[in-house]
Design a protein around this motif. Sequence first.
Motif, PDB file in Angstrom:
ATOM      1  N   ASN A   1      -0.171  11.937  10.375  1.00  0.00           N
ATOM      2  CA  ASN A   1      -1.074  12.326  10.315  1.00  0.00           C
ATOM      3  C   ASN A   1      -1.972  10.800  11.575  1.00  0.00           C
ATOM      4  O   ASN A   1      -3.614  10.892  11.071  1.00  0.00           O
ATOM      5  CB  ASN A   1      -2.251  11.627   8.782  1.00  0.00           C
ATOM      6  N   LYS A   2      -1.358  10.407  11.393  1.00  0.00           N
ATOM      7  CA  LYS A   2      -1.529   9.385  13.280  1.00  0.00           C
ATOM      8  C   LYS A   2      -3.093   7.847  12.869  1.00  0.00           C
ATOM      9  O   LYS A   2      -3.159   7.718  13.125  1.00  0.00           O
ATOM     10  CB  LYS A   2      -2.470   9.873  14.059  1.00  0.00           C
ATOM     11  N   ASP A   3      -2.749   7.874  11.229  1.00  0.00           N
ATOM     12  CA  ASP A   3      -3.318   6.294  10.781  1.00  0.00           C
ATOM     13  C   ASP A   3      -2.953   5.616  11.181  1.00  0.00           C
ATOM     14  O   ASP A   3      -2.960   4.339  10.493  1.00  0.00           O
ATOM     15  CB  ASP A   3      -3.639   7.048   9.430  1.00  0.00           C
ATOM     16  N   GLY A   4      -1.625   5.330  12.075  1.00  0.00           N
ATOM     17  CA  GLY A   4      -1.197   4.069  12.062  1.00  0.00           C
ATOM     18  C   GLY A   4      -0.295   3.784  10.313  1.00  0.00           C
ATOM     19  O   GLY A   4       0.498   1.938  11.567  1.00  0.00           O
ATOM     20  N   LYS A   5       0.056   3.919  10.167  1.00  0.00           N
ATOM     21  CA  LYS A   5       1.007   3.685   8.810  1.00  0.00           C
ATOM     22  C   LYS A   5       1.700   5.313   8.783  1.00  0.00           C
ATOM     23  O   LYS A   5       1.457   6.138   9.182  1.00  0.00           O
ATOM     24  CB  LYS A   5       0.684   3.345   7.221  1.00  0.00           C
TER      25      LYS A   5
ATOM     26  N   ASP B   1       4.366   9.051  11.835  1.00  0.00           N
ATOM     27  CA  ASP B   1       3.038   8.708  11.386  1.00  0.00           C
ATOM     28  C   ASP B   1       2.636  10.893  11.422  1.00  0.00           C
ATOM     29  O   ASP B   1       1.609  10.738  12.698  1.00  0.00           O
ATOM     30  CB  ASP B   1       2.432   7.716  12.110  1.00  0.00           C
TER      31      ASP B   1
ATOM     32  N   THR C   1       3.016  -0.363   7.742  1.00  0.00           N
ATOM     33  CA  THR C   1       3.157  -0.154  10.004  1.00  0.00           C
ATOM     34  C   THR C   1       4.141  -0.020  10.544  1.00  0.00           C
ATOM     35  O   THR C   1       5.016  -0.734  10.625  1.00  0.00           O
ATOM     36  CB  THR C   1       1.400  -1.205   9.859  1.00  0.00           C
TER      37      THR C   1
ATOM     38  N   ALA D   1       3.258   1.574   2.536  1.00  0.00           N
ATOM     39  CA  ALA D   1       2.911   3.052   3.741  1.00  0.00           C
ATOM     40  C   ALA D   1       3.486   1.991   4.667  1.00  0.00           C
ATOM     41  O   ALA D   1       3.387   0.119   4.355  1.00  0.00           O
ATOM     42  CB  ALA D   1       1.700   3.514   4.361  1.00  0.00           C
TER      43      ALA D   1
ATOM     44  N   ASP E   1       0.838  -1.675  -0.311  1.00  0.00           N
ATOM     45  CA  ASP E   1      -0.122  -0.020  -0.534  1.00  0.00           C
ATOM     46  C   ASP E   1       0.779   0.746  -0.187  1.00  0.00           C
ATOM     47  O   ASP E   1      -0.036   2.390   0.243  1.00  0.00           O
ATOM     48  CB  ASP E   1      -0.940   0.536   1.164  1.00  0.00           C
TER      49      ASP E   1
ATOM     50  N   GLU F   1       5.749  11.618   4.764  1.00  0.00           N
ATOM     51  CA  GLU F   1       5.342  11.626   6.214  1.00  0.00           C
ATOM     52  C   GLU F   1       6.623  12.165   6.719  1.00  0.00           C
ATOM     53  O   GLU F   1       7.173  12.530   7.638  1.00  0.00           O
ATOM     54  CB  GLU F   1       4.445  10.491   6.659  1.00  0.00           C
TER      55      GLU F   1
ATOM     56  N   THR G   1       4.247   6.579   5.492  1.00  0.00           N
ATOM     57  CA  THR G   1       4.415   6.481   4.527  1.00  0.00           C
ATOM     58  C   THR G   1       6.248   7.058   3.828  1.00  0.00           C
ATOM     59  O   THR G   1       6.394   8.442   4.791  1.00  0.00           O
ATOM     60  CB  THR G   1       3.514   7.890   3.460  1.00  0.00           C
TER      61      THR G   1
ATOM     62  N   ASP H   1       5.957   7.032  16.068  1.00  0.00           N
ATOM     63  CA  ASP H   1       4.758   8.022  16.592  1.00  0.00           C
ATOM     64  C   ASP H   1       5.034   9.565  15.416  1.00  0.00           C
ATOM     65  O   ASP H   1       4.388  10.644  15.216  1.00  0.00           O
ATOM     66  CB  ASP H   1       3.972   8.020  18.208  1.00  0.00           C
TER      67      ASP H   1
END
Length: 95
Positions: A75-79, A73, A53, A51, A49, A84, A81, A70
Amino acid sequence: MHYVLLSMLIGALLGGGMAVAQSSSEPAKPPYALSKFSDQFKAADKDGDGALTREEAKNANLTRVVDNFDRLDANKDGKVTREEIRALLRSRVSI
């Protein structure tokens, strides 16, 4: 100091603004560290994807990504990129 070193390392790995000069007849090749990290990122991204995890980064032994997950990440989506990571580096380098 820790943030500066982290930024330098991740920047070197992802190529935040770095370029390699080559003759116009040859396509540009990324520096070895960038190519290596790109390969590691792709291999770690098991679901493809684009990104990572925390678990994917852990399984691939990407310790610096795991340790700073942390912060990376945004946008705090757990992934995490590549973008980021680049954004964090830009914010750390900008004055």
